[in-house]
Write a protein that holds these residues in place. Structure first.
Motif, PDB file in Angstrom:
ATOM      1  N   SER A 169     -34.922 -72.130  51.206  1.00  0.00           N
ATOM      2  CA  SER A 169     -35.014 -70.687  50.971  1.00  0.00           C
ATOM      3  C   SER A 169     -33.659 -70.117  50.550  1.00  0.00           C
ATOM      4  CB  SER A 169     -35.507 -69.969  52.228  1.00  0.00           C
ATOM      5  OG  SER A 169     -36.828 -70.339  52.535  1.00  0.00           O
ATOM      6  N   ILE A 170     -32.605 -70.558  51.226  1.00  0.00           N
ATOM      7  CA  ILE A 170     -31.262 -70.084  50.878  1.00  0.00           C
ATOM      8  C   ILE A 170     -30.846 -70.592  49.499  1.00  0.00           C
ATOM      9  CG2 ILE A 170     -28.824 -70.227  51.537  1.00  0.00           C
ATOM     10  CD1 ILE A 170     -29.760 -70.306  54.461  1.00  0.00           C
ATOM     11  N   VAL A 171     -31.186 -71.847  49.184  1.00  0.00           N
ATOM     12  CA  VAL A 171     -30.903 -72.392  47.846  1.00  0.00           C
ATOM     13  C   VAL A 171     -31.655 -71.596  46.780  1.00  0.00           C
ATOM     14  CG1 VAL A 171     -31.197 -74.395  46.347  1.00  0.00           C
ATOM     15  CG2 VAL A 171     -30.357 -74.703  48.685  1.00  0.00           C
ATOM     16  N   ALA A 172     -32.927 -71.255  47.078  1.00  0.00           N
ATOM     17  CA  ALA A 172     -33.728 -70.478  46.132  1.00  0.00           C
ATOM     18  C   ALA A 172     -33.096 -69.121  45.866  1.00  0.00           C
ATOM     19  CB  ALA A 172     -35.145 -70.301  46.677  1.00  0.00           C
ATOM     20  N   VAL A 173     -32.605 -68.475  46.903  1.00  0.00           N
ATOM     21  CA  VAL A 173     -31.937 -67.182  46.740  1.00  0.00           C
ATOM     22  C   VAL A 173     -30.704 -67.329  45.840  1.00  0.00           C
ATOM     23  CG1 VAL A 173     -30.646 -65.374  47.946  1.00  0.00           C
ATOM     24  CG2 VAL A 173     -32.792 -66.219  48.895  1.00  0.00           C
ATOM     25  N   ALA A 197     -33.578 -60.862  49.109  1.00  0.00           N
ATOM     26  CA  ALA A 197     -32.990 -60.476  50.395  1.00  0.00           C
ATOM     27  C   ALA A 197     -33.945 -60.810  51.529  1.00  0.00           C
ATOM     28  CB  ALA A 197     -32.652 -58.983  50.399  1.00  0.00           C
ATOM     29  N   GLY A 198     -35.232 -60.549  51.324  1.00  0.00           N
ATOM     30  CA  GLY A 198     -36.226 -60.891  52.337  1.00  0.00           C
ATOM     31  C   GLY A 198     -36.359 -62.387  52.528  1.00  0.00           C
ATOM     32  N   VAL A 199     -36.315 -63.143  51.418  1.00  0.00           N
ATOM     33  CA  VAL A 199     -36.394 -64.601  51.503  1.00  0.00           C
ATOM     34  C   VAL A 199     -35.179 -65.161  52.240  1.00  0.00           C
ATOM     35  CG1 VAL A 199     -36.381 -66.734  50.138  1.00  0.00           C
ATOM     36  CG2 VAL A 199     -37.850 -64.828  49.459  1.00  0.00           C
ATOM     37  N   LEU A 200     -33.995 -64.593  51.985  1.00  0.00           N
ATOM     38  CA  LEU A 200     -32.789 -65.029  52.679  1.00  0.00           C
ATOM     39  C   LEU A 200     -32.914 -64.770  54.175  1.00  0.00           C
ATOM     40  CD1 LEU A 200     -29.860 -66.039  52.686  1.00  0.00           C
ATOM     41  CD2 LEU A 200     -29.139 -63.683  52.257  1.00  0.00           C
ATOM     42  N   SER A 201     -33.401 -63.586  54.545  1.00  0.00           N
ATOM     43  CA  SER A 201     -33.594 -63.264  55.955  1.00  0.00           C
ATOM     44  C   SER A 201     -34.576 -64.235  56.599  1.00  0.00           C
ATOM     45  CB  SER A 201     -34.093 -61.818  56.088  1.00  0.00           C
ATOM     46  OG  SER A 201     -34.359 -61.499  57.436  1.00  0.00           O
ATOM     47  N   TYR A 202     -35.646 -64.549  55.879  1.00  0.00           N
ATOM     48  CA  TYR A 202     -36.638 -65.497  56.398  1.00  0.00           C
ATOM     49  C   TYR A 202     -36.025 -66.892  56.549  1.00  0.00           C
ATOM     50  CZ  TYR A 202     -41.000 -68.151  56.712  1.00  0.00           C
ATOM     51  OH  TYR A 202     -42.005 -68.988  57.111  1.00  0.00           O
ATOM     52  N   GLY A 203     -35.171 -67.284  55.580  1.00  0.00           N
ATOM     53  CA  GLY A 203     -34.509 -68.577  55.676  1.00  0.00           C
ATOM     54  C   GLY A 203     -33.583 -68.664  56.871  1.00  0.00           C
ATOM     55  N   VAL A 204     -32.877 -67.566  57.159  1.00  0.00           N
ATOM     56  CA  VAL A 204     -32.014 -67.523  58.344  1.00  0.00           C
ATOM     57  C   VAL A 204     -32.853 -67.682  59.608  1.00  0.00           C
ATOM     58  CG1 VAL A 204     -30.530 -66.012  59.725  1.00  0.00           C
ATOM     59  CG2 VAL A 204     -30.177 -66.179  57.253  1.00  0.00           C
ATOM     60  N   GLU A 253     -30.542 -62.084  61.170  1.00  0.00           N
ATOM     61  CA  GLU A 253     -31.409 -61.835  60.021  1.00  0.00           C
ATOM     62  C   GLU A 253     -31.054 -60.510  59.356  1.00  0.00           C
ATOM     63  OE1 GLU A 253     -35.781 -62.720  60.329  1.00  0.00           O
ATOM     64  OE2 GLU A 253     -35.234 -63.062  62.422  1.00  0.00           O
ATOM     65  N   GLY A 254     -30.923 -59.452  60.182  1.00  0.00           N
ATOM     66  CA  GLY A 254     -30.589 -58.142  59.646  1.00  0.00           C
ATOM     67  C   GLY A 254     -29.238 -58.122  58.960  1.00  0.00           C
ATOM     68  N   LEU A 255     -28.261 -58.826  59.553  1.00  0.00           N
ATOM     69  CA  LEU A 255     -26.928 -58.889  58.959  1.00  0.00           C
ATOM     70  C   LEU A 255     -26.968 -59.602  57.612  1.00  0.00           C
ATOM     71  CD1 LEU A 255     -23.876 -58.367  59.336  1.00  0.00           C
ATOM     72  CD2 LEU A 255     -23.724 -60.620  60.429  1.00  0.00           C
ATOM     73  N   ALA A 256     -27.698 -60.718  57.534  1.00  0.00           N
ATOM     74  CA  ALA A 256     -27.820 -61.460  56.275  1.00  0.00           C
ATOM     75  C   ALA A 256     -28.482 -60.599  55.206  1.00  0.00           C
ATOM     76  CB  ALA A 256     -28.617 -62.744  56.501  1.00  0.00           C
ATOM     77  N   TRP A 257     -29.519 -59.844  55.593  1.00  0.00           N
ATOM     78  CA  TRP A 257     -30.242 -58.991  54.643  1.00  0.00           C
ATOM     79  C   TRP A 257     -29.316 -57.925  54.061  1.00  0.00           C
ATOM     80  CZ3 TRP A 257     -31.803 -53.911  53.983  1.00  0.00           C
ATOM     81  CH2 TRP A 257     -32.895 -53.697  53.148  1.00  0.00           C
ATOM     82  N   VAL A 258     -28.564 -57.249  54.927  1.00  0.00           N
ATOM     83  CA  VAL A 258     -27.681 -56.172  54.475  1.00  0.00           C
ATOM     84  C   VAL A 258     -26.520 -56.721  53.639  1.00  0.00           C
ATOM     85  CG1 VAL A 258     -26.063 -54.389  55.239  1.00  0.00           C
ATOM     86  CG2 VAL A 258     -28.273 -54.641  56.385  1.00  0.00           C
TER      87      VAL A 258
END
Length: 298
Positions: free
Chosen positions: A90-94, A209-216, A263-268
């Motif tokens: 997920s992080i690679v995809a982002v 951003a949502g995918v990154l949060s989900y990956g975290v 998750e919230g920190l990664a999203w922001v």
């Protein structure tokens, strides 16, 4: 397949979100192919077209195989291993999608000339060179699309949505992109590509951003990252992800009622600077384009 998943507002939100992803990603590949084909036709080199289509076919087959590997490969692994692989991909995809969005913002204006130069070089180089040009041009988009759609589908189905709904949306988006590519080739369609890529690029950044949060969150469940139960907020008692509004939030923004602080920190930290730089880049390109069209005063 039950139509209830599709007719409810949440199902439609997931469908539309993945439709736009498929349309945006597929249109880039369709534009590349239409430019390649149109240039060969205009330069009276139709006999080279089979090489282009061979490269496109191989690229599509590789992308489908990659998507199947992502879908069925990790199923025999432990839960922690699946979460580790899912979170990492997920992080690679982002990362891939972010690079693609900014690359398209910079390269869209000169894409046609660049591809024509590659065609001329490949036509003189050898029999299979044109096939390689088409394979690389379409394959890069195909692999990025497969990876990002897989990550978005994983995030979208975690809230109880059926997996076929986001896949159907993506398939419809890709089919629309093929039709638009053909219309571009025929000269029957003219749209403002700069405006299109600005709006869809901004949309993809929000989805990413949502995918990154989900990956975290996946990496937290795998035990790689801490803070799995350290919530930034917990509105699971107020917002039901199976409700229409919960499914809409989940389908478009990958919203989680139980969001950890990490998750919230990664999203922001991803969304705010990435969106700011992207919009400033598009605004700067638009201003520069308008200035070059203005007549120079005597």
């Amino acid at each position: 397949m039950s139509l209830n998943k599709l007719t409810c507002p949440g199902g439609r939100a997931v469908l539309v979100a993945n439709y736009l992803i498929g349309l945006r990603e597929g249109l880039e590949a369709a534009l590349v192919v239409s430019i390649l084909v149109a240039y060969l036709v205009k330069t009276e080199r139709r006999h080279l077209l089979p090489r282009i289509w061979t490269g496109v076919g191989i690229a599509v087959a590789i992308s489908l195989g990659f998507g199947a590997l992502l879908t069925f490969g990790p199923r025999g692994l432990t839960f922690e291993a699946q979460e580790l692989i899912g979170g990492s991909l997920s992080i690679v995809a982002v990362g891939f999608v972010t690079w693609m969005v900014f690359w398209m913002a910079h390269a869209a204006a000169g894409l046609s000339g660049e591809l024509r130069g590659k065609i001329d070089d490949a036509a003189e180089a050898g029999r299979w060179s044109l096939m390689v040009v088409a394979l690389l041009a379409v394959g890069r988009e195909g692999l990025e699309t497969a990876l990002f759609l897989w990550a978005a589908t994983q995030a979208g189905t975690d809230g109880g949505q059926s997996a076929w709904v986001p896949l159907l949306g993506a398939a419809l988006g890709l089919a629309t992109a093929v039709v638009l590519g053909w219309l571009f080739y025929r000269g029957a369609l003219r749209i403002n590509l700069s405006r299109f890529f600005t709006w869809t690029g901004a949309f993809l950044i929000v989805v990413a951003a949502g995918v990154l949060s989900y990956g975290v969150h996946d990496l937290q469940e795998a035990g790689v990252l801490p803070g799995l139960t350290d919530y930034l907020f917990d509105v699971s008692g107020t917002i039901d992800v199976t409700s229409w509004y919960g499914a809409v939030l989940k389908g478009i923004f990958n919203f989680s009622p139980q969001t950890t602080k990490l998750e919230g920190l990664a999203w922001v930290l991803y969304l705010v600077p990435t969106m700011t730089v992207f919009l400033l880049t598009m605004r700067r390109r638009s201003t520069k384009k308008r200035s070059t069209k203005q007549p120079v005063a005597a």
